[in-house]
Design a protein around this motif. Structure first.
Motif, short mmCIF file in Angstrom:
data_model
loop_
_atom_site.label_atom_id
_atom_site.label_comp_id
_atom_site.label_asym_id
_atom_site.label_seq_id
_atom_site.Cartn_x
_atom_site.Cartn_y
_atom_site.Cartn_z
N SER A 71 0.81 -1.21 0.00
CA SER A 71 0.00 0.00 0.00
C SER A 71 0.85 1.27 0.00
CB SER A 71 -0.92 0.01 1.22
OG SER A 71 -0.17 -0.07 2.43
N PHE A 72 2.02 1.17 0.59
CA PHE A 72 2.94 2.32 0.61
C PHE A 72 3.36 2.68 -0.81
CE2 PHE A 72 7.32 3.92 0.60
CZ PHE A 72 7.24 4.98 1.48
N TRP A 73 3.67 1.65 -1.61
CA TRP A 73 4.14 1.89 -2.98
C TRP A 73 2.99 2.28 -3.90
CZ3 TRP A 73 8.99 2.58 -2.46
CH2 TRP A 73 9.70 1.87 -1.49
N VAL A 74 1.81 1.78 -3.61
CA VAL A 74 0.63 2.20 -4.36
C VAL A 74 0.39 3.69 -4.15
CG1 VAL A 74 -1.89 2.01 -4.52
CG2 VAL A 74 -0.49 -0.07 -4.35
N ALA A 75 0.54 4.14 -2.91
CA ALA A 75 0.39 5.55 -2.61
C ALA A 75 1.42 6.39 -3.35
CB ALA A 75 0.49 5.79 -1.10
N LYS A 76 2.62 5.84 -3.47
CA LYS A 76 3.66 6.55 -4.23
C LYS A 76 3.24 6.72 -5.68
CE LYS A 76 7.18 6.95 -1.22
NZ LYS A 76 7.78 8.26 -0.86
N LYS A 77 2.70 5.64 -6.27
CA LYS A 77 2.29 5.73 -7.68
C LYS A 77 1.15 6.73 -7.86
CE LYS A 77 2.04 2.50 -10.55
NZ LYS A 77 3.03 3.11 -11.46
N ARG A 78 0.32 6.90 -6.86
CA ARG A 78 -0.82 7.79 -6.97
C ARG A 78 -0.49 9.23 -6.60
NH1 ARG A 78 -5.57 4.04 -4.11
NH2 ARG A 78 -5.51 2.33 -5.65
N ASP A 79 0.68 9.45 -6.05
CA ASP A 79 1.08 10.78 -5.61
C ASP A 79 1.26 11.68 -6.82
OD1 ASP A 79 2.93 13.00 -4.87
OD2 ASP A 79 2.94 12.03 -2.92
N THR A 80 0.48 12.76 -6.89
CA THR A 80 0.53 13.63 -8.07
C THR A 80 1.87 14.34 -8.23
OG1 THR A 80 -0.50 15.41 -6.79
CG2 THR A 80 -1.95 13.99 -8.09
N LEU A 81 2.53 14.66 -7.11
CA LEU A 81 3.84 15.30 -7.21
C LEU A 81 4.87 14.35 -7.80
CD1 LEU A 81 5.78 17.62 -6.71
CD2 LEU A 81 6.06 16.83 -4.35
N LEU A 82 4.84 13.09 -7.35
CA LEU A 82 5.77 12.11 -7.90
C LEU A 82 5.46 11.82 -9.37
CD1 LEU A 82 6.20 9.57 -4.95
CD2 LEU A 82 7.64 11.51 -5.61
N GLN A 83 4.20 11.85 -9.72
CA GLN A 83 3.84 11.68 -11.13
C GLN A 83 4.41 12.82 -11.97
OE1 GLN A 83 -0.42 11.39 -11.18
NE2 GLN A 83 -0.48 9.38 -10.18
N ALA A 84 4.35 14.02 -11.44
CA ALA A 84 4.90 15.18 -12.15
C ALA A 84 6.42 15.07 -12.26
CB ALA A 84 4.52 16.47 -11.42
N LEU A 85 7.06 14.62 -11.19
CA LEU A 85 8.51 14.42 -11.23
C LEU A 85 8.88 13.40 -12.30
CD1 LEU A 85 9.75 14.35 -7.51
CD2 LEU A 85 10.54 15.87 -9.33
N ALA A 86 8.13 12.31 -12.35
CA ALA A 86 8.41 11.26 -13.34
C ALA A 86 8.29 11.82 -14.75
CB ALA A 86 7.46 10.09 -13.13
N ARG A 87 7.27 12.65 -15.01
CA ARG A 87 7.12 13.23 -16.35
C ARG A 87 8.30 14.14 -16.69
NH1 ARG A 87 1.67 13.68 -14.62
NH2 ARG A 87 1.98 15.87 -14.03
N GLU A 88 8.75 14.93 -15.72
CA GLU A 88 9.88 15.82 -15.97
C GLU A 88 11.16 15.05 -16.22
OE1 GLU A 88 9.76 19.32 -16.21
OE2 GLU A 88 7.66 18.74 -16.36
N VAL A 89 11.35 13.96 -15.49
CA VAL A 89 12.54 13.13 -15.68
C VAL A 89 12.51 12.48 -17.06
CG1 VAL A 89 13.64 10.97 -14.96
CG2 VAL A 89 13.02 12.69 -13.25
N GLN A 90 11.36 11.99 -17.47
CA GLN A 90 11.26 11.36 -18.79
C GLN A 90 11.50 12.36 -19.91
OE1 GLN A 90 7.56 9.10 -18.96
NE2 GLN A 90 7.92 8.39 -16.87
N ALA A 91 11.08 13.60 -19.69
CA ALA A 91 11.32 14.64 -20.70
C ALA A 91 12.79 15.02 -20.76
CB ALA A 91 10.48 15.88 -20.38
N ALA A 92 13.45 15.06 -19.60
CA ALA A 92 14.87 15.44 -19.54
C ALA A 92 15.79 14.31 -19.96
CB ALA A 92 15.22 15.90 -18.13
N PHE A 93 15.36 13.06 -19.70
CA PHE A 93 16.20 11.90 -19.99
C PHE A 93 15.40 10.86 -20.78
CE2 PHE A 93 17.78 13.73 -16.00
CZ PHE A 93 19.11 13.94 -16.32
N PRO A 94 14.99 11.21 -22.00
CA PRO A 94 14.28 10.21 -22.81
C PRO A 94 15.19 9.04 -23.17
CG PRO A 94 14.86 12.12 -24.14
CD PRO A 94 15.16 12.48 -22.72
N ASP A 95 16.47 9.31 -23.18
CA ASP A 95 17.48 8.29 -23.46
C ASP A 95 18.66 8.56 -22.53
OD1 ASP A 95 18.44 6.21 -25.77
OD2 ASP A 95 20.11 7.43 -25.04
#
Length: 321
Positions: A71-95
């Protein structure tokens, strides 16, 4: 990685040819067999369904501390701030191919100088902007928090002191890994004096110049070109300040905050303070270690283990005019 195979292959050959043409990279280093294993865990975790978390935990047990339930990791996946961080990381490091090849070359250099070195498996992660520990290394695994390298002016870094966020950029990743690796081979300073601390950090930086010979000293220090130029132009005055105030053998811990620890500027308590870069003591320590290496026939092991007083005396260090 496979989707960018041809681009990555060109990068590999380009890097190898540039290294071969460079007098700083030894042919023996390039001949070392080294293949860096890198896992884009940040992507795997982001793309996994909540129902797949148990499978991820089985696949990467050391990335999922046992005290935290699913449940702790599920909460992490649902965290909107972490989702935003993940999007920024993918944009900065697509490769991550370029950084992977640079890390591979770094590991070859470590293997060249320290034959017992075994390259760790690297996991790229989202660390929730843990800028104090952007790289962690334990045994055969290393994690790199890519959200700490999105660029100095990234909106997520608002509120972080500028002297820290200035180095939160992609070209600092490998330098941070080299810094962490160096700490495994440079004995901690036994001398509590200011000189001892300067030379400990000087040894770390000296080793990093060997492990990353294609990189500038300014980058390894986390200095801008202007900051490094200031340090070079004022080296003699800085040394005179240290000598005249008899701080070399002083054990006052305040000196660490003035000249060794990360800070927006070094604290001479003079008008020049705002012009100076922080951590100027580390720069001076590097100059002394370089002088010792140039003026003695010491091996690398001897350079890294010579006591501070002896190194200082035998270095015959004279600051640049």
């Amino acid at each position: 990685m496979k989707s960018s195979f041809y681009w990555g292959l060109g990068l590999v050959f380009g890097l190898l040819f540039s290294c071969a043409d460079s007098p700083e990279v030894k042919p023996e280093v390039l001949d070392i067999a080294m293949q860096t294993e890198l896992v884009r865990f940040d992507l795997e975790f982001d793309r996994a369904q909540e129902s797949e978390i148990p499978k991820l935990k089985t696949k990467y047990p050391r990335l999922f501390p046992q005290q935290y339930p699913d449940s702790f990791w599920v909460a992490k996946k649902r965290d909107t701030l972490l989702q935003a961080l993940a999007r920024e990381v993918q944009a900065a490091f697509p490769d991550f191919t370029q950084q992977e090849e640079e890390l591979n070359l770094l590991f070859k250099h470590i293997k060249y100088y320290f034959s017992d070195f075994q390259a760790p498996t690297i996991f790229t992660v989202i660390s929730e902007v843990d800028y104090k520990d952007p790289v962690l290394w334990a045994g055969d695994q290393m994690s790199i928090g890519l959200d700490n390298y999105l660029g100095a002016d990234h909106p997520f870094y608002e509120g972080i002191p500028l002297y820290i966020s200035a180095n939160m950029k992609s070209d600092q990743i490998v330098a941070d890994v080299a810094n962490l690796a160096s700490r495994a081979y440079v004995p901690p300073a036994r001398n509590r004096s200011f000189l001892g601390q300067m030379l400990y950090h000087g040894k770390l930086l000296y080793l990093q110049t060997l492990l990353m010979p294609l990189e500038s000293e300014s980058t390894l220090m986390g200095y801008s070109d202007a900051q490094y130029q200031w340090a070079t132009e004022n080296e003699m005055d800085i040394w005179r300040y240290f000598v005249e105030r008899e701080v070399l053998y002083d054990t006052n811990p305040k000196l660490l905050n003035q000249f060794i620890n990360p800070a927006p500027f070094s604290k001479f308590y003079l008008e020049i303070d705002n012009e100076s870069p922080g951590r100027i003591g580390r720069y001076m320590g590097l100059q002394m270690v370089k002088a010792f290496a140039e003026n003695t026939d010491s091996s690398l092991a001897e350079i890294l283990t010579t006591p501070a007083d002896q190194l200082y005396q035998q270095s015959k260090y004279k600051p640049k005019k």
